[in-house]
Design a protein around this motif. Structure first.
Motif, short mmCIF file in Angstrom:
data_model
loop_
_atom_site.label_atom_id
_atom_site.label_comp_id
_atom_site.label_asym_id
_atom_site.label_seq_id
_atom_site.Cartn_x
_atom_site.Cartn_y
_atom_site.Cartn_z
N CYS A 259 11.61 18.59 -2.54
CA CYS A 259 10.84 17.38 -2.28
C CYS A 259 9.38 17.71 -1.94
N ALA A 260 9.18 18.75 -1.14
CA ALA A 260 7.83 19.11 -0.71
C ALA A 260 6.94 19.53 -1.86
N ALA A 261 7.55 19.99 -2.96
CA ALA A 261 6.78 20.36 -4.14
C ALA A 261 6.32 19.15 -4.94
N ARG A 262 6.87 17.99 -4.60
CA ARG A 262 6.57 16.78 -5.39
C ARG A 262 5.92 15.66 -4.57
N LEU A 263 6.27 15.57 -3.28
CA LEU A 263 5.88 14.43 -2.47
C LEU A 263 5.52 14.88 -1.06
N PRO A 264 4.66 14.13 -0.34
CA PRO A 264 4.49 14.39 1.08
C PRO A 264 5.83 14.30 1.80
N THR A 265 6.18 15.33 2.56
CA THR A 265 7.51 15.45 3.13
C THR A 265 7.43 15.81 4.60
N LYS A 266 8.30 15.19 5.40
CA LYS A 266 8.40 15.50 6.82
C LYS A 266 9.86 15.77 7.16
N ILE A 267 10.06 16.66 8.11
CA ILE A 267 11.39 16.87 8.69
C ILE A 267 11.43 16.15 10.02
N ASN A 268 12.50 15.41 10.25
CA ASN A 268 12.75 14.77 11.54
C ASN A 268 13.91 15.47 12.23
N ALA A 269 13.68 15.97 13.43
CA ALA A 269 14.73 16.65 14.19
C ALA A 269 14.88 15.98 15.55
N VAL A 270 16.08 15.53 15.87
CA VAL A 270 16.34 14.92 17.16
C VAL A 270 16.46 16.02 18.21
N LEU A 271 15.82 15.82 19.35
CA LEU A 271 15.86 16.80 20.44
C LEU A 271 17.18 16.66 21.21
N ARG B 51 0.81 -1.22 0.00
CA ARG B 51 0.00 0.00 0.00
C ARG B 51 0.84 1.26 0.00
N GLN B 52 2.02 1.20 0.63
CA GLN B 52 2.79 2.43 0.77
C GLN B 52 4.27 2.12 0.90
N VAL B 53 5.09 2.94 0.22
CA VAL B 53 6.55 2.87 0.36
C VAL B 53 7.06 4.29 0.56
N THR B 54 7.76 4.50 1.67
CA THR B 54 8.34 5.81 1.96
C THR B 54 9.83 5.65 2.20
N LEU B 55 10.51 6.78 2.32
CA LEU B 55 11.97 6.79 2.41
C LEU B 55 12.39 7.73 3.52
N THR B 56 13.41 7.34 4.27
CA THR B 56 14.03 8.26 5.22
C THR B 56 15.46 8.56 4.76
N GLY C 74 7.27 5.69 -7.88
CA GLY C 74 6.05 5.57 -7.11
C GLY C 74 6.21 5.81 -5.62
N LEU C 75 7.33 6.41 -5.22
CA LEU C 75 7.56 6.69 -3.80
C LEU C 75 6.41 7.53 -3.25
N ASP C 76 5.94 7.18 -2.05
CA ASP C 76 4.77 7.83 -1.47
C ASP C 76 5.10 8.97 -0.52
N GLY C 77 6.32 9.07 -0.05
CA GLY C 77 6.65 10.14 0.88
C GLY C 77 8.08 10.03 1.34
N VAL C 78 8.59 11.15 1.91
CA VAL C 78 9.99 11.22 2.32
C VAL C 78 10.08 11.87 3.70
N ASN C 79 10.90 11.28 4.57
CA ASN C 79 11.29 11.90 5.84
C ASN C 79 12.74 12.36 5.71
N ILE C 80 12.99 13.63 5.99
CA ILE C 80 14.33 14.20 5.85
C ILE C 80 14.83 14.64 7.22
N SER C 81 16.02 14.18 7.58
CA SER C 81 16.61 14.51 8.89
C SER C 81 17.24 15.89 8.83
N LEU C 82 16.88 16.74 9.78
CA LEU C 82 17.46 18.08 9.87
C LEU C 82 17.30 18.57 11.30
#
Length: 322
Positions: free
Chosen positions: A147-159, A89-94, A111-119
């Motif tokens: 990426c955000a202009a093409r795919l659902p995108t999230k930023i991951n930030a470690v506290l 159903r879904q393939v995403t990338l970190t 066909g990538l469904d979304g991307v998580n980018i570490s920052l």
């Protein structure tokens, strides 16, 4: 498939490499870790066979991880084949984003469904100190925008204590970009087992001081355990992943496959089911399915991040599967 505690396991993180083009202080030592011998890494066709078997057990959502997955040649083509498997159903990338721009067209076509980018910071000098490399946060932010202009995108930030002043600047990206920004408590694993984290509760208090109208939202925004919040003026959401201070083990829906073929039921324990020997030893589909079923049934009730002396996983996150 349900595990022995009644949790539905439907999400598998597939690590395709332990290599990375950064040396983040909370992930691995400056000198890195000994790279895995190439023959010990699962081949793409082996990873696809694991994924196909996972689908037969009810797992239909996959995250491609590393290390940094884009350092492995053919990653986009692998994603294309993975997405094409019946029942997926879904393939995403970190990713850390640095290698993303030239591969974005190919990943979208795959066909990538979304991307998580570490920052973790928007400060270029601090980014270089944290990653021990000469790349900049501006490079990553450029990748985020593309990426955000093409795919659902999230930023991951470690506290991290040293990036406390970056909490609000990172969160303010939700006002200008359609990108969820998620803050993650640092997990006490590998070289970071004695490292410090900032709790999600402290972060939330600071975010609410900046946005007094910040409210929790209930809509699902992914496969993971993040708690999401939104305030007027935000294009997207803020997320908190508080595995250490609160835990969400009662809702855990995932397994992790390391790049060498160990199927791990829980991040903080070294235990897992070895699949590489089965894949290369002529095991039939039933034997592979039974091994994966065993891993699901081995899944413990909870992690032990609050009792660090009980943690048995001592590998770095790049070796576990990020």
């Amino acid at each position: 498939m349900l595990d022995s505690f009644g949790r539905e396991i439907r999400y598998l993180r597939l690590s395709i490499t332990d290599r990375c083009n950064l040396r983040c202080r909370y992930c691995m030592p400056d000198e890195g870790v000994p790279p895995t011998v190439h023959d010990e890494l699962l081949r793409y066709e082996e990873l696809l066979r694991v994924a196909e078997t996972a689908v037969s057990l009810g797992i239909n959502r996959f995250k491609v991880t590393g290390g940094e997955p884009l350092v492995r040649r053919g990653c986009a083509d692998f994603i294309r084949h993975l997405k094409a498997l019946s029942g997926v159903r879904q393939v995403t990338l970190t990713t850390n984003g640095l290698l993303l721009p030239p591969l974005l067209d190919e990943l979208c076509t795959a066909g990538l469904d979304g991307v998580n980018i570490s920052l973790d910071t928007l400060d270029n000098a601090q980014y270089q100190r944290l990653t021990r490399r000469t790349h900049t946060a501006d490079e990553v932010l450029r990748a985020v925008r593309l990426c955000a202009a093409r795919l659902p995108t999230k930023i991951n930030a470690v506290l991290l204590p040293e990036t406390a002043d970056q909490l609000i600047p990172l969160a303010e990206l939700t006002q200008t970009l359609p990108v969820d920004v998620r803050f993650i408590e640092r997990m006490p694993l590998g070289t970071t087992q004695t490292g410090q984290t900032t709790s999600a509760d402290i972060a939330l208090n600071r975010l609410r001081a900046r946005w007094p109208q910040l409210k929790p939202i209930s809509e699902p925004r992914g496969n993971g355990p993040a708690r999401y919040f939104r305030a007027p003026g935000m294009q997207s959401c803020l997320g908190l992943i508080d595995a250490v201070s609160h835990g969400f083990c009662d809702r855990c829906n995932r397994l992790r496959l390391t790049s060498t073929g160990l199927l791990k039921p829980c991040l903080c324990y070294e235990q897992g089911v070895e699949l590489r020997s089965l894949l290369r030893g002529g095991a039939d589909d039933d034997a592979l399915r039974n091994a994966m079923r065993e891993a699901i049934l081995q899944k413990p009730a909870a992690h032990c991040f609050q009792q660090r002396e009980n943690i048995t996983e001592h590998k770095s996150m790049n070796q576990i599967g990020g």
